[in-house]
Every structure is written in C-alpha cells, then in structure tokens.
Motif scaffolding. Structure first.
Motif, mmCIF file in Angstrom:
data_model
loop_
_atom_site.group_PDB
_atom_site.id
_atom_site.type_symbol
_atom_site.label_atom_id
_atom_site.label_comp_id
_atom_site.label_asym_id
_atom_site.label_seq_id
_atom_site.Cartn_x
_atom_site.Cartn_y
_atom_site.Cartn_z
ATOM 1 N N ASP A 126 0.809 -1.220 0.000
ATOM 2 C CA ASP A 126 0.000 0.000 0.000
ATOM 3 C C ASP A 126 0.847 1.278 0.000
ATOM 4 O OD1 ASP A 126 0.867 -0.803 2.502
ATOM 5 O OD2 ASP A 126 -0.745 0.258 3.555
ATOM 6 N N THR A 127 2.173 1.164 0.015
ATOM 7 C CA THR A 127 3.051 2.332 -0.002
ATOM 8 C C THR A 127 3.070 2.951 -1.387
ATOM 9 O OG1 THR A 127 4.477 1.346 1.680
ATOM 10 C CG2 THR A 127 5.411 3.135 0.405
ATOM 11 N N GLU A 128 2.889 4.269 -1.438
ATOM 12 C CA GLU A 128 2.964 4.987 -2.710
ATOM 13 C C GLU A 128 4.422 5.336 -2.969
ATOM 14 O OE1 GLU A 128 0.231 8.172 -3.554
ATOM 15 O OE2 GLU A 128 -1.081 7.436 -1.957
ATOM 16 N N ILE A 129 5.069 4.553 -3.794
ATOM 17 C CA ILE A 129 6.498 4.719 -4.056
ATOM 18 C C ILE A 129 6.782 6.047 -4.758
ATOM 19 C CG2 ILE A 129 8.460 3.764 -5.331
ATOM 20 C CD1 ILE A 129 7.246 0.987 -4.675
ATOM 21 N N GLU A 130 5.887 6.466 -5.632
ATOM 22 C CA GLU A 130 6.076 7.720 -6.355
ATOM 23 C C GLU A 130 6.038 8.930 -5.427
ATOM 24 O OE1 GLU A 130 3.747 5.387 -7.275
ATOM 25 O OE2 GLU A 130 5.011 4.517 -8.829
ATOM 26 N N ALA A 131 5.412 8.766 -4.244
ATOM 27 C CA ALA A 131 5.304 9.870 -3.295
ATOM 28 C C ALA A 131 6.578 10.041 -2.467
ATOM 29 C CB ALA A 131 4.110 9.649 -2.368
ATOM 30 N N ILE A 132 7.478 9.084 -2.528
ATOM 31 C CA ILE A 132 8.728 9.171 -1.775
ATOM 32 C C ILE A 132 9.648 10.142 -2.499
ATOM 33 C CG2 ILE A 132 10.736 7.936 -0.876
ATOM 34 C CD1 ILE A 132 8.982 5.379 -0.928
ATOM 35 N N ARG A 133 9.958 11.250 -1.829
ATOM 36 C CA ARG A 133 10.784 12.284 -2.457
ATOM 37 C C ARG A 133 12.257 11.930 -2.352
ATOM 38 N NH1 ARG A 133 9.506 17.888 -0.300
ATOM 39 N NH2 ARG A 133 10.810 18.406 -2.073
ATOM 40 N N PRO A 134 13.012 12.222 -3.374
ATOM 41 C CA PRO A 134 14.458 11.970 -3.299
ATOM 42 C C PRO A 134 15.112 12.868 -2.256
ATOM 43 C CG PRO A 134 13.806 12.641 -5.520
ATOM 44 C CD PRO A 134 12.606 12.757 -4.652
ATOM 45 N N LYS A 135 16.080 12.307 -1.576
ATOM 46 C CA LYS A 135 16.820 13.064 -0.564
ATOM 47 C C LYS A 135 18.215 13.341 -1.126
ATOM 48 C CE LYS A 135 18.278 12.860 4.239
ATOM 49 N NZ LYS A 135 18.311 12.033 5.447
ATOM 50 N N VAL A 136 18.470 14.588 -1.414
ATOM 51 C CA VAL A 136 19.744 14.983 -2.013
ATOM 52 C C VAL A 136 20.704 15.391 -0.907
ATOM 53 C CG1 VAL A 136 20.872 16.577 -3.602
ATOM 54 C CG2 VAL A 136 18.577 15.743 -4.104
ATOM 55 N N PHE A 137 21.900 14.805 -0.934
ATOM 56 C CA PHE A 137 22.909 15.149 0.057
ATOM 57 C C PHE A 137 23.699 16.345 -0.430
ATOM 58 C CE2 PHE A 137 27.293 14.924 1.553
ATOM 59 C CZ PHE A 137 27.089 14.974 2.907
ATOM 60 N N LYS A 138 23.814 17.354 0.432
ATOM 61 C CA LYS A 138 24.602 18.535 0.107
ATOM 62 C C LYS A 138 25.593 18.750 1.247
ATOM 63 C CE LYS A 138 24.358 23.427 -0.834
ATOM 64 N NZ LYS A 138 23.824 24.599 -0.209
ATOM 65 N N ALA A 139 26.864 18.671 0.911
ATOM 66 C CA ALA A 139 27.893 18.846 1.932
ATOM 67 C C ALA A 139 27.894 20.281 2.442
ATOM 68 C CB ALA A 139 29.258 18.504 1.364
ATOM 69 N N PRO A 140 28.037 20.471 3.749
ATOM 70 C CA PRO A 140 28.108 21.832 4.285
ATOM 71 C C PRO A 140 29.358 22.551 3.797
ATOM 72 C CG PRO A 140 27.905 20.196 6.050
ATOM 73 C CD PRO A 140 28.074 19.464 4.780
ATOM 74 N N GLU A 141 29.318 23.886 3.851
ATOM 75 C CA GLU A 141 30.450 24.697 3.393
ATOM 76 C C GLU A 141 31.718 24.437 4.200
ATOM 77 O OE1 GLU A 141 29.398 28.769 3.629
ATOM 78 O OE2 GLU A 141 27.926 28.663 2.035
ATOM 79 N N ASP A 142 31.550 24.052 5.458
ATOM 80 C CA ASP A 142 32.716 23.911 6.322
ATOM 81 C C ASP A 142 33.438 22.573 6.140
ATOM 82 O OD1 ASP A 142 30.672 22.440 7.431
ATOM 83 O OD2 ASP A 142 31.178 22.924 9.490
ATOM 84 N N TRP A 143 32.947 21.703 5.270
ATOM 85 C CA TRP A 143 33.623 20.432 5.028
ATOM 86 C C TRP A 143 34.865 20.647 4.186
ATOM 87 C CZ3 TRP A 143 30.456 15.451 4.019
ATOM 88 C CH2 TRP A 143 29.748 15.131 5.168
ATOM 89 N N SER A 144 35.799 19.775 4.367
ATOM 90 C CA SER A 144 37.035 19.828 3.597
ATOM 91 C C SER A 144 37.043 18.692 2.588
ATOM 92 C CB SER A 144 38.242 19.654 4.523
ATOM 93 O OG SER A 144 38.261 20.643 5.500
ATOM 94 N N LYS A 145 37.775 18.902 1.529
ATOM 95 C CA LYS A 145 37.999 17.814 0.582
ATOM 96 C C LYS A 145 38.992 16.855 1.214
ATOM 97 C CE LYS A 145 37.066 20.397 -3.598
ATOM 98 N NZ LYS A 145 36.925 21.787 -3.238
ATOM 99 N N ARG A 146 39.087 15.671 0.668
ATOM 100 C CA ARG A 146 39.954 14.636 1.221
ATOM 101 C C ARG A 146 41.396 15.136 1.340
ATOM 102 N NH1 ARG A 146 39.573 9.267 2.064
ATOM 103 N NH2 ARG A 146 41.485 8.071 1.879
ATOM 104 N N GLY A 147 41.938 15.111 2.550
ATOM 105 C CA GLY A 147 43.318 15.497 2.787
ATOM 106 C C GLY A 147 43.543 16.990 2.959
#
Length: 143
Positions: free
Chosen positions: A47-68
């Motif tokens: 009975d779950t409406e799969i089309e109603a499930i909204r995509p969750k987009v990950f957005k890294a915060p500004e304070d994150w650093s790139k690897r290394g």
C-alpha cells in the motif's frame, strides 16, 4: 595548430569520454538498485505509494574539507608558526584562511576537527604534542 596541442586535446577528450562512460555505468547501477528497492517495497508494503517518496539529495556543508585538505592546512599552519600552537589557535587561523563564519559555534566545530586531525598526524609521526596551559596540548610539526 601544433601537433602537441592536438595531441593534448585528443588525450583530454579521451579522458572525458572515459569519465562519462564510468558515470553512465554508475548511474545504471543506481537505477537498477532503485528498481530492486521499489520491488522489495511493493512486496513488503504493497500500500506504499512509491512515487510519493521524495528523493533526498545530500549537500555537503560549506565547512567540510575535501579529502586530505584539513591535514594539509593544519600542517601548513604549523610549519609557518614560530611557537607551538593549541588546536583552538590553529582552528581560528583556519577559519580565517577558509573564509568561514567566525562565530563560536564554527570555532568549536573546527577545533574539534583540528584536534582529531592532529592526533592522526601525531600517530603518523608528522606532529608532536606537549602539555600546555591548563588541559590544552601545544602542537608543533615534527622536523
């Protein structure tokens, strides 16, 4: 045009085409995984409406650093320092260098991240710590 310029452009085009191909393969795998997830949901909760499930987009915060990047900045600050520094002093300098919001919350967060980075660098033999004022450690780069 010169031959080396054409050769460089051909090489760059081949790299871009290869990257597109890798991304298309990754996209195909993600679509397949999503289809399998939808099929599982239809079985478990029909009975779950799969089309109603909204995509969750990950957005890294500004304070994150790139690897290394964190380690490079921390070690660079220590290299140019005249005296041993606390992790809070390093974090304050990092906040200024990176143009982040210079508020207490950001300083506390960056101090925690700098401390973790410095402990890792100490384990790798790149930084040394000694007891400083209060419960603070003073950090220097290993020479």
């Amino acid at each position: 045009m010169t031959d080396y310029m054409v050769e460089g452009l051909v090489k760059k085009r081949a790299e871009l085409a290869g990257e597109i191909e890798r991304n298309q393969d990754a996209l195909h795998k993600l679509v397949t995984d999503l289809e399998h997830m939808d099929a599982t949901l239809r079985i478990i909760a029909p009975d779950t409406e799969i089309e109603a499930i909204r995509p969750k987009v990950f957005k890294a915060p500004e304070d994150w650093s790139k690897r290394g990047e964190m380690a490079r900045i921390v070690l660079s600050i220590l290299r140019t320092a005249r005296d041993p520094m606390t992790s809070r002093e390093i974090a304050a300098q990092m906040v200024i260098q990176r143009g982040l919001a210079a508020d207490q919350k950001m300083l506390k967060l960056m101090t925690k991240r700098v401390s973790t980075c410095l402990k890792t660098q100490r384990e790798k033999g790149r930084a040394l710590s000694s007891e400083g004022p209060g419960f603070h450690l003073l950090w220097v780069i290993k020479r």
